[in-house]
Write a protein that holds these residues in place. Structure first.
Motif, PDB file in Angstrom:
ATOM      1  N   SER A 237      53.721  48.730  31.334  1.00 43.58           N
ATOM      2  CA  SER A 237      53.697  47.265  31.157  1.00 43.58           C
ATOM      3  C   SER A 237      54.800  46.825  30.218  1.00 43.58           C
ATOM      4  O   SER A 237      55.442  45.793  30.439  1.00 43.58           O
ATOM      5  CB  SER A 237      52.354  46.805  30.585  1.00 43.58           C
ATOM      6  OG  SER A 237      51.316  47.439  31.259  1.00 43.58           O
ATOM      7  N   THR A 238      55.019  47.621  29.184  1.00 44.76           N
ATOM      8  CA  THR A 238      56.071  47.278  28.226  1.00 44.76           C
ATOM      9  C   THR A 238      57.427  47.240  28.931  1.00 44.76           C
ATOM     10  O   THR A 238      58.210  46.311  28.779  1.00 44.76           O
ATOM     11  CB  THR A 238      56.093  48.322  27.083  1.00 44.76           C
ATOM     12  OG1 THR A 238      54.773  48.475  26.595  1.00 44.76           O
ATOM     13  CG2 THR A 238      57.021  47.898  25.970  1.00 44.76           C
ATOM     14  N   LEU A 240      58.002  46.897  32.123  1.00 46.79           N
ATOM     15  CA  LEU A 240      58.015  45.813  33.101  1.00 46.79           C
ATOM     16  C   LEU A 240      58.370  44.495  32.419  1.00 46.79           C
ATOM     17  O   LEU A 240      59.215  43.732  32.893  1.00 46.79           O
ATOM     18  CB  LEU A 240      56.617  45.721  33.735  1.00 46.79           C
ATOM     19  CG  LEU A 240      56.505  44.840  34.959  1.00 46.79           C
ATOM     20  CD1 LEU A 240      57.363  45.403  36.070  1.00 46.79           C
ATOM     21  CD2 LEU A 240      55.055  44.765  35.420  1.00 46.79           C
ATOM     22  N   ASN A 241      57.741  44.258  31.275  1.00 47.18           N
ATOM     23  CA  ASN A 241      58.020  43.003  30.568  1.00 47.18           C
ATOM     24  C   ASN A 241      59.465  42.927  30.109  1.00 47.18           C
ATOM     25  O   ASN A 241      60.099  41.886  30.207  1.00 47.18           O
ATOM     26  CB  ASN A 241      57.082  42.847  29.368  1.00 47.18           C
ATOM     27  CG  ASN A 241      55.669  42.530  29.841  1.00 47.18           C
ATOM     28  OD1 ASN A 241      55.494  41.974  30.929  1.00 47.18           O
ATOM     29  ND2 ASN A 241      54.677  42.902  29.059  1.00 47.18           N
ATOM     30  N   THR A 242      59.968  44.043  29.621  1.00 47.48           N
ATOM     31  CA  THR A 242      61.367  44.066  29.181  1.00 47.48           C
ATOM     32  C   THR A 242      62.284  43.719  30.349  1.00 47.48           C
ATOM     33  O   THR A 242      63.195  42.907  30.231  1.00 47.48           O
ATOM     34  CB  THR A 242      61.729  45.477  28.667  1.00 47.48           C
ATOM     35  OG1 THR A 242      60.796  45.812  27.663  1.00 47.48           O
ATOM     36  CG2 THR A 242      63.125  45.525  28.110  1.00 47.48           C
ATOM     37  N   LEU A 244      61.483  42.189  33.180  1.00 50.92           N
ATOM     38  CA  LEU A 244      61.249  40.835  33.702  1.00 50.92           C
ATOM     39  C   LEU A 244      61.863  39.760  32.814  1.00 50.92           C
ATOM     40  O   LEU A 244      62.350  38.748  33.297  1.00 50.92           O
ATOM     41  CB  LEU A 244      59.759  40.579  33.867  1.00 50.92           C
ATOM     42  CG  LEU A 244      59.111  41.263  35.066  1.00 50.92           C
ATOM     43  CD1 LEU A 244      57.605  41.078  35.025  1.00 50.92           C
ATOM     44  CD2 LEU A 244      59.674  40.710  36.375  1.00 50.92           C
ATOM     45  N   ASN A 245      61.850  40.018  31.509  1.00 46.83           N
ATOM     46  CA  ASN A 245      62.430  39.035  30.595  1.00 46.83           C
ATOM     47  C   ASN A 245      63.871  38.746  30.926  1.00 46.83           C
ATOM     48  O   ASN A 245      64.333  37.625  30.828  1.00 46.83           O
ATOM     49  CB  ASN A 245      62.361  39.538  29.156  1.00 46.83           C
ATOM     50  CG  ASN A 245      61.030  39.185  28.552  1.00 46.83           C
ATOM     51  OD1 ASN A 245      60.349  38.298  29.055  1.00 46.83           O
ATOM     52  ND2 ASN A 245      60.664  39.874  27.484  1.00 46.83           N
ATOM     53  N   ARG A 248      64.054  38.546  35.868  1.00 49.73           N
ATOM     54  CA  ARG A 248      63.087  38.051  36.829  1.00 49.73           C
ATOM     55  C   ARG A 248      63.786  37.170  37.888  1.00 49.73           C
ATOM     56  O   ARG A 248      64.573  36.293  37.548  1.00 49.73           O
ATOM     57  CB  ARG A 248      62.027  37.207  36.124  1.00 49.73           C
ATOM     58  CG  ARG A 248      60.892  36.779  37.036  1.00 49.73           C
ATOM     59  CD  ARG A 248      60.046  35.700  36.376  1.00 49.73           C
ATOM     60  NE  ARG A 248      59.373  36.191  35.183  1.00 49.73           N
ATOM     61  CZ  ARG A 248      58.123  36.650  35.175  1.00 49.73           C
ATOM     62  NH1 ARG A 248      57.421  36.693  36.276  1.00 49.73           N
ATOM     63  NH2 ARG A 248      57.581  37.064  34.058  1.00 49.73           N
ATOM     64  N   GLU A 263      54.282  42.049  43.201  1.00 54.98           N
ATOM     65  CA  GLU A 263      53.963  41.381  41.949  1.00 54.98           C
ATOM     66  C   GLU A 263      55.088  40.495  41.481  1.00 54.98           C
ATOM     67  O   GLU A 263      54.953  39.321  41.247  1.00 54.98           O
ATOM     68  CB  GLU A 263      53.728  42.437  40.881  1.00 54.98           C
ATOM     69  CG  GLU A 263      52.294  42.805  40.698  1.00 54.98           C
ATOM     70  CD  GLU A 263      52.163  43.667  39.475  1.00 54.98           C
ATOM     71  OE1 GLU A 263      51.315  43.356  38.645  1.00 54.98           O
ATOM     72  OE2 GLU A 263      52.920  44.637  39.341  1.00 54.98           O
ATOM     73  N   GLU A 264      56.240  41.124  41.347  1.00 56.07           N
ATOM     74  CA  GLU A 264      57.376  40.442  40.748  1.00 56.07           C
ATOM     75  C   GLU A 264      58.635  40.943  41.415  1.00 56.07           C
ATOM     76  O   GLU A 264      58.630  42.000  42.037  1.00 56.07           O
ATOM     77  CB  GLU A 264      57.470  40.798  39.258  1.00 56.07           C
ATOM     78  CG  GLU A 264      56.281  40.398  38.433  1.00 56.07           C
ATOM     79  CD  GLU A 264      56.262  38.915  38.089  1.00 56.07           C
ATOM     80  OE1 GLU A 264      57.181  38.190  38.522  1.00 56.07           O
ATOM     81  OE2 GLU A 264      55.321  38.486  37.386  1.00 56.07           O
ATOM     82  N   LYS A 365      59.968  49.833  24.278  1.00 57.34           N
ATOM     83  CA  LYS A 365      59.582  48.894  23.231  1.00 57.34           C
ATOM     84  C   LYS A 365      60.808  48.394  22.478  1.00 57.34           C
ATOM     85  O   LYS A 365      60.902  47.215  22.142  1.00 57.34           O
ATOM     86  CB  LYS A 365      58.619  49.586  22.274  1.00 57.34           C
ATOM     87  CG  LYS A 365      57.861  48.646  21.383  1.00 57.34           C
ATOM     88  CD  LYS A 365      56.640  49.319  20.818  1.00 57.34           C
ATOM     89  CE  LYS A 365      56.698  49.323  19.293  1.00 57.34           C
ATOM     90  NZ  LYS A 365      55.510  50.015  18.744  1.00 57.34           N
ATOM     91  N   HIS A 367      63.879  48.419  23.641  1.00 54.05           N
ATOM     92  CA  HIS A 367      64.929  48.058  24.604  1.00 54.05           C
ATOM     93  C   HIS A 367      66.084  49.049  24.596  1.00 54.05           C
ATOM     94  O   HIS A 367      67.204  48.706  24.952  1.00 54.05           O
ATOM     95  CB  HIS A 367      65.509  46.651  24.329  1.00 54.05           C
ATOM     96  CG  HIS A 367      64.492  45.556  24.450  1.00 54.05           C
ATOM     97  ND1 HIS A 367      64.780  44.327  24.976  1.00 54.05           N
ATOM     98  CD2 HIS A 367      63.185  45.515  24.130  1.00 54.05           C
ATOM     99  CE1 HIS A 367      63.685  43.580  24.961  1.00 54.05           C
ATOM    100  NE2 HIS A 367      62.714  44.291  24.450  1.00 54.05           N
TER     101      HIS A 367
END
Ligand code: GDP
Length: 460
Positions: A237-238, A240-242, A244-245, A248, A263-264, A365, A367
């Motif tokens: 998840s970490t 993925l968020n990195t 997507l930020n 995306r 999902e994305e 985490k 990056h």
């Protein structure tokens, strides 16, 4: 035959801009009556007396009532998109106004256009060949820099040029063979066999290259299904968020996006990575090897690329090797990504996994090295000797026709190896030429054309 395809006598009309409310909408007419019809609704000026490629401001009046003030653009055939007389009416964007103008235009004698009919006319009038016409649809649907570039290149005739080269190669070949047939009594081989071999080999190479490009063409046009998998707490998840930020992609209007499974979508260097929902794996408390969730495994197998994320502190090299073996057994295209290198330090970690090749070490985490991961993803899908500057096939219809061409050429080479008579070789070459012609539209039939153009949107 061509006249029958669209009924060239009539004048067609459609809204060319996107449906709904906008600042401006464009209504387009094409056909021999386009000028007369518009003129009858546009009293400010006599449009028939105006020069082509000029703009005119005035009111659209129907039944004695002004509908809107508009700008009318004139394109006299053949210097127009369709090759016919074309008029574009730029009106205010309200759907009501658009509808009123369409109604007035149809009452005055135009007919509503079918999807793709403008481009179909452009094709039938020789303004575009079929591959160029199809790329118009691709261009409209393009949703990333890469798909835009390939569609644009095709529309400007990139692909057609290669096909013409191929055609010339084959026509030279058949000319040589046929020359030989004319003199068959004399028992001379006019067609120098070495030269024939050279031609077939050259044609083969060109086609193979185009066929190979389809895999990438597909990636560019449709994106690539991507799964991020790994044990719980690996950091999926970490990560993925990195990702997507920063990357995306706007998914709402990407064709074919299935909301329940995708999902994305990430847009990395113009390539769309569609992240498959592998929630099953993420939420499971089991290790990935023991997940019985058949469906999730199936999804992984469907993925074009699997990112296997593991915690470098928790996993042993042996564990990892087992996972690699199982991916390889299933023929999965995977990328190994070791996460949380910040805890133990990169060099210690590299030492720990030194026996295993090709691991990318990151800290999701922090990056750290996430850019390397993006590069690796792009490399993974673009691997092979295809260059984005090359002509790329994105259309399944072209792909299957090229495979037929290739088959016919195989028959030619086999025929030459087995010394079959020239007239049989000539037949195989003609078959190859036929399939090439299907791609560009030189050989085609009505149903097929209707089908191709029906996939367009109305107004194109
Ligand atoms: P998932 O279960 O695979 O989705 O893992 P999560 O993304 O939820 O991460 C699990 C835990 O690991 C969280 O507490 C994260 O903050 C942590 N984590 C993720 N990436 C890193 C990293 O690079 N370094 C460190 N130290 N912790 C991380």
């Amino acid at each position: 035959m061509l006249g029958k395809l669209t009924g060239f006598d009539d004048t067609i009309v459609a809204v060319a801009t996107a449906p709904g409310l906008g600042a401006i909408a464009v209504i387009r007419l094409s056909g021999s009556q386009a000028f007369d019809i518009t003129n009858s609704l546009f009293p400010s000026k006599d449009l028939l007396l105006q020069a082509s490629h000029t703009l005119h401001f005035g009111g659209i009046i129907a039944d004695g009532r002004i509908i809107d003030e508009v700008v009318v653009s004139l394109y006299k055939g053949p210097r127009s998109y369709t090759g016919e007389d074309v008029i574009e009416i730029s009106c205010h964007g309200s759907p009501y106004i658009q509808q009123q103008i369409i109604d007035a235009v149809t009452k005055a004698g135009a007919r509503l256009a079918k999807p793709g009919e403008f481009t179909q006319r452009a094709f039938l009038n020789g303004k575009l060949d079929l591959t160029q016409a199809e790329s118009v649809a691709d261009l409209i649907a393009s949703n990333s820099a890469a798909s835009h570039q390939t569609a644009m290149q095709q529309m400007r005739g990139g692909f057609s040029k290669e096909l013409h080269l191929l055609r010339e190669q084959l026509i030279t070949f058949s000319a040589l063979i046929e020359l030989e047939l004319d003199f068959s009594q004399e028992d001379v081989e006019f067609a120098d066999r070495t030269r024939l071999y050279e031609l077939v080999t050259a044609a083969n190479t060109t086609i193979r290259h185009l066929i190979d490009s389809f895999r990438m063409g597909n990636v560019i046009k449709n994106g690539v299904n991507t799964a991020i998998v790994g044990k719980p707490n690996a950091g999926k998840s970490t990560l993925l968020n990195t990702l997507l930020n920063e990357n995306r992609a706007i998914v709402s209007d990407i064709a074919g996006t299935t909301r329940d499974t995708i999902e994305e979508v990430l847009n990395i260097e113009g390539i769309l990575f569609r992240l498959i929902d592998t929630a099953g794996i993420r939420e499971s408390n089991d290790t990935i090897e023991s997940i019985g969730v058949q469906k999730t495994m199936e999804k992984i197998k469907e993925a074009g690329v699997v990112v296997y994320l593991f915690d470098v502190n928790e996993n042993s090299a042996e564990d990892l090797q087992q996972q690699i073996d199982s991916f390889q057994a299933d023929n999965i295209n995977f990328l190994l990504v070791g996460n949380k290198t910040d805890i133990a330090g990169e060099s210690a970690i590299q030492e720990k996994f030194s026996k295993i090749q090709g691991i990318l070490f990151i800290s999701a985490k922090n990056h750290a090295h996430v850019d390397d991961l993006k590069q690796a993803l792009v490399q993974k899908v673009l691997s092979g000797d295809i260059n984005t500057e090359d002509t790329i096939i994105t259309n399944a219809r072209h792909h299957s026709a090229l495979q037929e061409v290739l088959k016919s050429l195989h028959d030619v080479s086999n025929g030459m190896d087995n010394g079959v008579p020239g007239d049989l070789l000539a037949l195989d070459i003609r078959r190859a030429l036929h399939f090439l012609g299907e791609i560009t539209g030189e050989v085609t039939n009505e149903d097929r054309l209707d089908y191709i153009f029906s996939k367009f949107c109305i107004g194109k």
